[in-house]
Scaffold this active site. Structure first.
Site, PDB file in Angstrom:
ATOM      1  N   CYS A 116       0.809  -1.227   0.000  1.00  0.00           N
ATOM      2  CA  CYS A 116       0.000   0.000   0.000  1.00  0.00           C
ATOM      3  C   CYS A 116       0.843   1.277   0.000  1.00  0.00           C
ATOM      4  O   CYS A 116       0.604   2.193  -0.789  1.00  0.00           O
ATOM      5  CB  CYS A 116      -0.918   0.028   1.212  1.00  0.00           C
ATOM      6  SG  CYS A 116      -2.265  -1.146   1.155  1.00  0.00           S
ATOM      7  N   VAL A 120       0.563   4.309  -2.677  1.00  0.00           N
ATOM      8  CA  VAL A 120      -0.083   5.577  -2.309  1.00  0.00           C
ATOM      9  C   VAL A 120       0.821   6.768  -2.651  1.00  0.00           C
ATOM     10  O   VAL A 120       0.357   7.795  -3.146  1.00  0.00           O
ATOM     11  CB  VAL A 120      -0.462   5.573  -0.815  1.00  0.00           C
ATOM     12  CG1 VAL A 120      -0.856   6.969  -0.352  1.00  0.00           C
ATOM     13  CG2 VAL A 120      -1.603   4.598  -0.559  1.00  0.00           C
TER      14      VAL A 120
END
Length: 470
Positions: A116, A120
């Site tokens: 993640c 991001v």
């Protein structure tokens, strides 16, 4: 409201309606995140070291889940991104991590995929790897496969697919029609059972087919205990990955975990065919006939005799499965295969839940159900979780639940047995060593399901009906 009244209320149809009305909350989804699937794929290539570009906790989560399922050490590294990396980017982490991993673990190649945090902030892993080569951290010709696998979208089957496409994009040489290798490349899709991969290889070997299973992690996640640890115990030979686009053709055994890979191969003009997972007699028939059609190899008598034995076993067990009501949950391709098998046995699927299912899967499953009189009472739920499934089991009871270990809580609340199939299986041992594909796998499913019903019958019988014969 007291705890007792709440416990009673959540078993009502009123609560089920509220449960199915929720939109912004997920409770126990039947899926894992993309990088876990990418890691499984990466384990399946010879000498490959899986490399998580993300936090150390993410890598620990993936390894922990896989180790609990396989009860084996799972080798993977992380570049341990922290808060500083989230602000300034993960280039230094990745380059330092590659240098350390290359020096310490001496892999033949690495497969780098993201979690993640890296996604991001938008880390450009291609550029980071180019800089690592330019700086001499790794040799210019050291193979590295790359995949973007954000955890906040898709699931483990998406990550598997993205990583497999990454192997072909980064390693395979361009297709040359004058240099075809006459090999059948078989892609099983995300399959948590090394026994299934071995069963596919056994059947292909019996037919005398020149094949490559891509990827093949069967010996990596289920290696022999010889007293000596071997970090890279198996995998698809790297030279066969390099030559993959020169395959005579590809045969895919799953659809929903290979979408991106098939699209890439189509773009590269590589012939591909696809069949359903060979779960059950009909699906195994179709798999073997497709292999025979693609390779010109006949199906030998030995395999035909295997089929005859499983037909006999199905006949013997039919009275214990026919008419029984089932609920199932899991990945789309595995559900299609398992439901097809149940329909062959006269089982009645009632609730089918796939958290990572798509509208296309729902349509395909409904067409399969419509093809049999035993499928008429089933409902397919995509994007739903195991708390939804619990409500279904309580308010529209069935005789058995089929799915992974996470289903044991709903099964206990509903007072029904759970037959464990899928990923992860963490509360039973060695089930991943029993195939559920091919004729042998069909025999295993028949045996597991029928004997579970018989166990339940004995367990619940009073003295007058506790009989020796069943």
């Amino acid at each position: 409201m007291s705890a007792q009244s709440t416990a009673e209320w959540i078993n009502t149809k009123e609560y089920q309606d509220l449960n199915f009305a929720r939109k912004d909350l997920v409770i126990n989804p039947a899926k894992a995140c993309q990088p876990l699937g990418a890691l499984v794929c990466a384990l399946g290539v010879e000498g490959c070291l899986p490399f998580v570009h993300g936090s150390q906790g993410c890598a620990a989560y993936f390894r922990n889940n896989l180790s609990r399922h396989y009860r084996e050490p799972i080798s993977a590294v992380s570049d341990s991104m922290t808060e500083d990396s989230a602000v300034f980017g993960g280039q230094k982490n990745l380059i330092d991590g590659m240098e350390n991993a290359y020096t310490l673990y001496k892999p033949k190649m690495m497969a780098i995929f993201t979690s993640c945090m890296a996604e991001v902030i938008g880390d450009d892993i291609n550029a980071y790897v180019d800089k690592a080569r330019l700086d001499g951290v790794i040799p210019e010709d050291f193979p590295i496969a790359l995949a973007h696998t954000p955890s906040f979208k898709g699931s483990h089957i998406t990550g598997y697919d993205n990583m497999l496409k990454g192997f072909l994009q980064e390693l395979a040489k361009p297709r040359n029609e004058q240099e075809l290798n006459d090999r059948l490349y078989v892609v099983s899709g995300f399959d948590p059972s090394p026994a299934n991969l071995r069963e596919i290889k056994r059947l292909l070997g019996k037919m005398g087919v020149e094949y490559t299973l891509l990827p093949d992690y069967s010996d990596v996640v289920d290696s022999p205990n010889t007293g000596t640890f071997e970090m890279y115990p198996g995998g698809t030979p790297m030279n066969e990955v390099v030559d993959a686009l020169n395959a005579e053709s590809f045969l895919f055994l799953q659809s929903y975990s290979t979408t991106a890979t098939r699209k890439y191969l189509n773009k590269e003009n590589v012939p591909i065919e696809m069949v359903s997972m060979p779960i059950g007699i009909s699906n195994t028939d179709r798999f073997l006939m497709k292999v025979s059609e693609m390779t010109g190899k006949p199906i030998p008598q030995e395999i035909d005799e295997e089929r005859g034995r499983v037909v006999d076993a199905a006949t013997d067990a039919h009275p214990y499965i026919h008419g029984k009501r089932f609920a199932l949950f899991g990945d789309p391709d595995a559900l299609l295969g398992t439901v097809s098998f149940l329909l062959e046995m006269g089982g009645v699927p009632v609730h089918i839940v796939s958290t990572n299912g798509t509208p296309a899967f729902q349509t395909e499953m409904e067409e399969l159900l419509d093809s049999s009189p035993y499928g008429k009472s089933a409902t397919v739920y995509v994007g739903k979780d195991l708390w939804h499934l619990r409500s279904l089991l309580i308010n529209d009871p069935v005789d058995m639940l089929i799915g992974d270990s996470h289903g044991k809580y709903a099964a206990r609340d509903a007072g029904i047995p759970l037959v464990r199939v899928g990923f992860p299986i963490t509360d039973r041992v060695n089930l991943h060593r029993y195939p559920t594909v091919g004729y042998e796998g069909t025999l295993n499913l028949i045996t597991m399901i029928a004997n579970t019903f018989l166990d339940e019958k004995d367990r619940n019988s009073d003295n007058a009906h506790f009989e020796l014969l069943r």
